[in-house]
Design a protein around this motif. Structure first.
Motif, PDB file in Angstrom:
ATOM      1  N   MET A  13      -4.663  -9.388   4.149  1.00  0.00           N
ATOM      2  CA  MET A  13      -3.814 -10.269   4.294  1.00  0.00           C
ATOM      3  C   MET A  13      -3.280  -9.232   6.027  1.00  0.00           C
ATOM      4  O   MET A  13      -2.591  -8.351   5.127  1.00  0.00           O
ATOM      5  CB  MET A  13      -3.409 -11.165   3.848  1.00  0.00           C
ATOM      6  CG  MET A  13      -3.289 -12.334   3.061  1.00  0.00           C
ATOM      7  SD  MET A  13      -4.392 -13.811   3.875  1.00  0.00           S
ATOM      8  CE  MET A  13      -2.434 -14.554   4.764  1.00  0.00           C
ATOM      9  N   ARG A  14      -3.639  -9.890   6.742  1.00  0.00           N
ATOM     10  CA  ARG A  14      -2.279  -9.116   8.059  1.00  0.00           C
ATOM     11  C   ARG A  14      -0.998  -8.864   7.967  1.00  0.00           C
ATOM     12  O   ARG A  14      -0.489 -10.215   7.367  1.00  0.00           O
ATOM     13  CB  ARG A  14      -2.637  -9.366   9.318  1.00  0.00           C
ATOM     14  CG  ARG A  14      -2.185  -9.238  10.484  1.00  0.00           C
ATOM     15  CD  ARG A  14      -3.000  -9.886  11.804  1.00  0.00           C
ATOM     16  NE  ARG A  14      -2.563  -8.671  13.046  1.00  0.00           N
ATOM     17  CZ  ARG A  14      -1.646  -9.062  12.952  1.00  0.00           C
ATOM     18  NH1 ARG A  14      -0.815  -9.731  13.457  1.00  0.00           N
ATOM     19  NH2 ARG A  14      -1.208  -8.247  14.810  1.00  0.00           N
ATOM     20  N   ILE A  22      -0.380  -0.073   6.434  1.00  0.00           N
ATOM     21  CA  ILE A  22      -2.527   1.117   6.465  1.00  0.00           C
ATOM     22  C   ILE A  22      -2.716   0.602   4.907  1.00  0.00           C
ATOM     23  O   ILE A  22      -4.790   0.211   5.432  1.00  0.00           O
ATOM     24  CB  ILE A  22      -1.870   2.211   5.530  1.00  0.00           C
ATOM     25  CG1 ILE A  22      -1.137   3.172   6.378  1.00  0.00           C
ATOM     26  CG2 ILE A  22      -2.734   3.386   4.857  1.00  0.00           C
ATOM     27  CD1 ILE A  22       0.117   4.315   5.955  1.00  0.00           C
ATOM     28  N   GLU A  23      -2.994  -0.229   4.232  1.00  0.00           N
ATOM     29  CA  GLU A  23      -3.654  -0.900   3.429  1.00  0.00           C
ATOM     30  C   GLU A  23      -4.726  -2.146   3.733  1.00  0.00           C
ATOM     31  O   GLU A  23      -5.876  -2.224   3.862  1.00  0.00           O
ATOM     32  CB  GLU A  23      -2.600  -1.335   1.793  1.00  0.00           C
ATOM     33  CG  GLU A  23      -4.303  -2.131   1.364  1.00  0.00           C
ATOM     34  CD  GLU A  23      -3.020  -2.471  -0.082  1.00  0.00           C
ATOM     35  OE1 GLU A  23      -3.471  -2.834  -0.859  1.00  0.00           O
ATOM     36  OE2 GLU A  23      -1.672  -2.685  -0.292  1.00  0.00           O
ATOM     37  N   HIS A  78      -8.590  -1.921   4.459  1.00  0.00           N
ATOM     38  CA  HIS A  78     -10.277  -3.348   4.404  1.00  0.00           C
ATOM     39  C   HIS A  78     -10.491  -3.518   5.730  1.00  0.00           C
ATOM     40  O   HIS A  78     -11.729  -3.323   5.262  1.00  0.00           O
ATOM     41  CB  HIS A  78      -9.165  -4.001   3.745  1.00  0.00           C
ATOM     42  CG  HIS A  78      -8.983  -4.226   2.159  1.00  0.00           C
ATOM     43  ND1 HIS A  78      -9.718  -3.838   1.295  1.00  0.00           N
ATOM     44  CD2 HIS A  78      -7.748  -3.222   1.548  1.00  0.00           C
ATOM     45  CE1 HIS A  78      -9.297  -3.180   0.164  1.00  0.00           C
ATOM     46  NE2 HIS A  78      -7.858  -2.716   0.377  1.00  0.00           N
ATOM     47  N   GLN A  79      -9.838  -3.366   6.784  1.00  0.00           N
ATOM     48  CA  GLN A  79     -10.717  -4.343   7.963  1.00  0.00           C
ATOM     49  C   GLN A  79     -11.619  -3.069   7.965  1.00  0.00           C
ATOM     50  O   GLN A  79     -13.171  -3.887   8.101  1.00  0.00           O
ATOM     51  CB  GLN A  79      -9.655  -3.835   8.814  1.00  0.00           C
ATOM     52  CG  GLN A  79      -8.323  -5.613   8.950  1.00  0.00           C
ATOM     53  CD  GLN A  79      -9.427  -6.428   9.189  1.00  0.00           C
ATOM     54  OE1 GLN A  79      -9.824  -6.985   9.802  1.00  0.00           O
ATOM     55  NE2 GLN A  79      -9.125  -7.739   7.699  1.00  0.00           N
ATOM     56  N   VAL A  80     -11.397  -1.599   7.556  1.00  0.00           N
ATOM     57  CA  VAL A  80     -12.515  -0.951   8.570  1.00  0.00           C
ATOM     58  C   VAL A  80     -13.361  -0.487   6.704  1.00  0.00           C
ATOM     59  O   VAL A  80     -15.065  -0.348   7.298  1.00  0.00           O
ATOM     60  CB  VAL A  80     -11.878   0.248   9.013  1.00  0.00           C
ATOM     61  CG1 VAL A  80     -12.936   1.647   9.234  1.00  0.00           C
ATOM     62  CG2 VAL A  80     -11.468   0.147  10.048  1.00  0.00           C
ATOM     63  N   VAL A  81     -13.261  -0.077   6.107  1.00  0.00           N
ATOM     64  CA  VAL A  81     -13.751   0.751   5.112  1.00  0.00           C
ATOM     65  C   VAL A  81     -14.352  -0.648   4.114  1.00  0.00           C
ATOM     66  O   VAL A  81     -15.859  -0.901   3.983  1.00  0.00           O
ATOM     67  CB  VAL A  81     -13.072   1.627   4.207  1.00  0.00           C
ATOM     68  CG1 VAL A  81     -13.999   1.973   3.455  1.00  0.00           C
ATOM     69  CG2 VAL A  81     -12.561   2.063   4.978  1.00  0.00           C
TER      70      VAL A  81
END
Length: 372
Positions: free
Chosen positions: A1-2, A362-363, A367-370
Motif C-alpha cells: 500500500m502506498r 522505502i518499503e 516493492h514497486q521496483v523489485v
C-alpha cells in the motif's frame, strides 16, 4: 500500500545536511552583512563562533578552536601539509575520504615512511596494530561507509606521535575523547546543518608544540600557514581568520550553535542521533531485504547510515528516483565509490518522526521496483 503520511522534511542528504528544526533564514541576525570581518564587531562574532564551539564541545583546557578555509577538506589538508613529516605516519581508512588522505600523503607530500591500514566498506582495520610512535591519520566516522570507530580506547594516552582526526560527521553527534585527539577537523555543513566552505580546526597543546618545533621541507601556501617566526598565529584561534569568511555563513553557524545549546547541548545532539539510528535499526531488523553496510552494531554510524538492498544497481537507482519523485526523500543514494545502496543522514538536525515516516515509503518503493 502506498503510504499516506510523508516526512515533514524530506532532506536526508549527507552534506550539506538538513537545517535545524524550525530554521527560518529570515530570522538570522543581519547585523554583520556588509561589515568587515576585521571590524570590532566582525572579530567579536568570529571569536564567539570559536569560544562557543569550545564550550559546547567541553574541550579540555589549552585546546584551541579556529575557523579555516575550504570546509573540512581544507582543514585536513592544512594539518597534513603543516604537521606531517616529523615522524613516520600511519593512515587508517575504510572509505573514500580516508583513502584520499592516504593518496595525498603519499603522492602529493611524497612521504615515504607511511603505513597503510585499510579495510573494505563496512569494516574497520585492526586498530590494535596501530603504532602510536607514528603520527596517526584517521576519520572518526566514515561518511561514505557508515562505519565509525567505537570509542577512543585503542588510542594510548602516552603516545609519542600525534593523532590527526577527520571528524566532520562525528563532532556534536558522538562522544569524542578529546585527550586522545591532537588535531580534529570538521565542517559546519554536517551535524549542525550549517553552510559549506568553512572548516573548523581544533588543536591540542601537543599539536601546537609540533607546529612551533617543526618546519616542513616543502613550501606552504598562505592559507595553510599557522605559524610566524616559529610561533603559532594565535589570532587564527581568536576569530582573526586567514582569509575572508562569509559572515552570513558565520551567523548561520551561530544560529545552529544557539539551537544546540537551547535543546541541551552536545549530549542532546548525541541523543538525537542515537534515536534516529534506532528508528532505522528497527526497520532493518523487521525487513529481510535491507541490511546495514556495517554489520557490527558497535561500528554503525549514527549520522551517515549506509544500507544495502537485495536489488540490482539499476533497481536501487529506480527506488531512489521514485522516492525523490514522491518528494519523501532527497539525495539518499550511496556515495559514488561505495557499494550500491541508500545513505540516510540521521544527524542531530533530522527529526526521528521524519525517519519514521520515511521507512514505509522505502518499503513501498522497493516493492514497486523489485517485487512488481
Amino acid at each position: 500500500m502506498r503510504p499516506n503520511a510523508k516526512p515533514q522534511n524530506p532532506n536526508f542528504s549527507s552534506g550539506p545536511c538538513s537545517k535545524r528544526p524550525g530554521y527560518d533564514l529570515s530570522k538570522l541576525d543581519t547585523a554583520m552583512q556588509g561589515r568587515s570581518h576585521r571590524s570590532t564587531l566582525g572579530k567579536a562574532v568570529l571569536a564567539r563562533a570559536c569560544s562557543q564551539t569550545a564550550e559546547l564541545l567541553q574541550l579540555p583546557e589549552g585546546y584551541r578552536v579556529g575557523i579555516v578555509p575550504a570546509s573540512d577538506t581544507g582543514a585536513v589538508e592544512m594539518v597534513l601539509w603543516s604537521m606531517l613529516g616529523a615522524r613516520p605516519v600511519e593512515v587508517l581508512y575504510w572509505e573514500s575520504f580516508g583513502k584520499g588522505w592516504y593518496s595525498d600523503i603519499t603522492q602529493q607530500l611524497k612521504l615515504s615512511d607511511v603505513t597503510e591500514r585499510c579495510a573494505d566498506y563496512g569494516q574497520l582495520p585492526d586498530l590494535t596494530a596501530v603504532d602510536f610512535n607514528s603520527d596517526v591519520v584517521f576519520t572518526w566516522n566514515g561518511t561514505t561507509s557508515g562505519v565509525r570507530v567505537p570509542n577512543g580506547d585503542w588510542i594510548p594516552g602516552d603516545r609519542a606521535g600525534l593523532t590527526l582526526c577527520d571528524a566532520t560527521s562525528a563532532v556534536f553527534a558522538m562522544p569524542m575523547p578529546w585527550e586522545k585527539l591532537d588535531v580534529v577537523t570538521y565542517s559546519w555543513q554536517k551535524v549542525l546543518g550549517g553552510e559549506g566552505a568553512h572548516g573548523m580546526l581544533i588543536l591540542s597543546p601537543r599539536a601546537v608544540e609540533r607546529l612551533e618545533s617543526y618546519t616542513p621541507a616543502w613550501p606552504l601556501p598562505k592559507i595553510f600557514r599557522m605559524t610566524k617566526n616559529g610561533k603559532l598565529i594565535e589570532g587564527i584561534f581568536r576569530g582573526e581568520t586567514i582569509n575572508t569568511p562569509s559572515m552570513l555563513c558565520v551567523t548561520d553557524y551561530l544560529d545552529a550553535l544557539d539551537w544546540l545549546a537551547g535543546i541541551g547541548g552536545q549530549q542532546a545532539g548525541i541523543a538525537r542521533c542515537n534515536t534516529n539510528l534506532q528508528v532505522v535499526e528497527a526497520f532493518v531488523e523487521a525487513t529481510p531485504w535491507i541490511h546495514f553496510l556495517a554489520k557490527d552494531p558497535a561500528l554503525r554510524s549514527s549520522t551517515s547510515v549506509c544500507l544495502t538492498l537485495d536489488a540490482t544497481p539499476e533497481q536501487v537507482k529506480a527506488i531512489i528516483k521514485l522516492l525523490e519523485q514522491e518528494e519523501v526523500a532527497f539525495d539518499i543514494g550511496a556515495y559514488r565509490d561505495a557499494p550500491h545502496g541508500l545513505r540516510l543522514w540521521c544527524g542531530a538536525t533530522v527529526e526521528a518522526s521524519d525517519l519514521q515516516a520515511l521507512m514505509p515509503w522505502i518499503e513501498w518503493a522497493y516493492h514497486q521496483v523489485v517485487a512488481s
